[in-house]
Motif scaffolding. Structure first.
Motif, PDB file in Angstrom:
ATOM      1  N   ILE A   1       5.122   9.112   7.181  1.00  0.00           N
ATOM      2  CA  ILE A   1       6.131   9.095   6.116  1.00  0.00           C
ATOM      3  C   ILE A   1       6.974   7.829   6.237  1.00  0.00           C
ATOM      4  CG2 ILE A   1       8.279  10.180   5.336  1.00  0.00           C
ATOM      5  CD1 ILE A   1       6.909  12.898   5.802  1.00  0.00           C
ATOM      6  N   GLY A   2       7.373   7.502   7.449  1.00  0.00           N
ATOM      7  CA  GLY A   2       8.134   6.273   7.660  1.00  0.00           C
ATOM      8  C   GLY A   2       7.348   5.036   7.275  1.00  0.00           C
TER       9      GLY A   2
ATOM     10  N   ARG B   1       6.845   4.645   3.402  1.00  0.00           N
ATOM     11  CA  ARG B   1       8.048   4.197   2.694  1.00  0.00           C
ATOM     12  C   ARG B   1       8.105   2.688   2.569  1.00  0.00           C
ATOM     13  NH1 ARG B   1      13.210   6.959   4.976  1.00  0.00           N
ATOM     14  NH2 ARG B   1      14.038   6.151   3.035  1.00  0.00           N
ATOM     15  N   LEU B   2       7.391   1.981   3.436  1.00  0.00           N
ATOM     16  CA  LEU B   2       7.396   0.521   3.426  1.00  0.00           C
ATOM     17  C   LEU B   2       6.309  -0.064   2.533  1.00  0.00           C
ATOM     18  CD1 LEU B   2       7.967  -0.005   7.248  1.00  0.00           C
ATOM     19  CD2 LEU B   2       9.677  -0.024   5.428  1.00  0.00           C
TER      20      LEU B   2
ATOM     21  N   PRO C   1       5.020   0.129  -1.187  1.00  0.00           N
ATOM     22  CA  PRO C   1       5.328   0.683  -2.513  1.00  0.00           C
ATOM     23  C   PRO C   1       4.143   1.320  -3.234  1.00  0.00           C
ATOM     24  CG  PRO C   1       6.335  -1.476  -2.250  1.00  0.00           C
ATOM     25  CD  PRO C   1       5.452  -1.251  -1.054  1.00  0.00           C
TER      26      PRO C   1
ATOM     27  N   ARG D   1       3.660   4.810  -1.585  1.00  0.00           N
ATOM     28  CA  ARG D   1       4.858   5.505  -1.096  1.00  0.00           C
ATOM     29  C   ARG D   1       4.903   6.970  -1.539  1.00  0.00           C
ATOM     30  NH1 ARG D   1       9.599   2.448  -2.895  1.00  0.00           N
ATOM     31  NH2 ARG D   1       8.961   1.094  -1.195  1.00  0.00           N
TER      32      ARG D   1
ATOM     33  N   THR E   1       3.708   9.887   1.057  1.00  0.00           N
ATOM     34  CA  THR E   1       4.789  10.751   1.529  1.00  0.00           C
ATOM     35  C   THR E   1       4.522  12.207   1.167  1.00  0.00           C
ATOM     36  OG1 THR E   1       6.360   8.931   1.381  1.00  0.00           O
ATOM     37  CG2 THR E   1       7.282  11.146   1.413  1.00  0.00           C
TER      38      THR E   1
ATOM     39  N   VAL F   1      13.330   0.318   8.618  1.00  0.00           N
ATOM     40  CA  VAL F   1      13.355   1.643   8.025  1.00  0.00           C
ATOM     41  C   VAL F   1      14.253   1.574   6.801  1.00  0.00           C
ATOM     42  CG1 VAL F   1      13.994   4.049   8.324  1.00  0.00           C
ATOM     43  CG2 VAL F   1      13.009   2.788  10.231  1.00  0.00           C
ATOM     44  N   ARG F   2      13.691   1.870   5.663  1.00  0.00           N
ATOM     45  CA  ARG F   2      14.488   1.873   4.444  1.00  0.00           C
ATOM     46  C   ARG F   2      15.165   3.216   4.302  1.00  0.00           C
ATOM     47  NH1 ARG F   2      10.320  -0.903   0.243  1.00  0.00           N
ATOM     48  NH2 ARG F   2      10.207  -2.876   1.313  1.00  0.00           N
ATOM     49  N   ARG F   3      16.392   3.194   3.908  1.00  0.00           N
ATOM     50  CA  ARG F   3      17.134   4.448   3.730  1.00  0.00           C
ATOM     51  C   ARG F   3      17.531   4.596   2.299  1.00  0.00           C
ATOM     52  NH1 ARG F   3      19.146   6.340   9.001  1.00  0.00           N
ATOM     53  NH2 ARG F   3      18.306   4.869  10.456  1.00  0.00           N
TER      54      ARG F   3
END
Length: 85
Positions: free
Chosen positions: A20-21, A24-25, A27, A30, A34, A83-85
């Motif tokens: 999942i992490g 997220r990176l 696109p 994603r 996920t 890590v995008r939040r």
């Protein structure tokens, strides 16, 4: 066997959370990635693959692994894990 504590494994949940992490990176994958990883986490105890506590242990393992990787990267002067939040 699912009911043998000696064979309890929680790597499915740990890998799914790590994916999942990673998803997220990227696109392009994603959302689908996920969703797939999230469904893996949810389906594991439902389908009888593992007990719910195995899934929780796997999630804890993933969180600890990410924290250790970030610490190791900072000690070596490498860039931190994004890590995008």
């Amino acid at each position: 066997d699912r009911h043998d504590p000696a064979t309890s494994r929680f790597d499915h949940a740990a890998l799914a959370l790590l994916f999942i992490g990673a998803f997220r990176l990227v696109p392009r994958i994603r959302i689908a990635g996920t969703a797939w990883a999230g469904l893996t986490i949810v389906a594991t105890p439902i389908t009888g693959g593992h007990y719910a506590v195995d899934v929780l242990a796997g999630l804890a393992l993933a969180v600890i692994s990410l924290a250790a990787a970030r610490m190791a990267a900072s000690w070596r002067g490498a860039p931190a894990i994004a890590v995008r939040r």
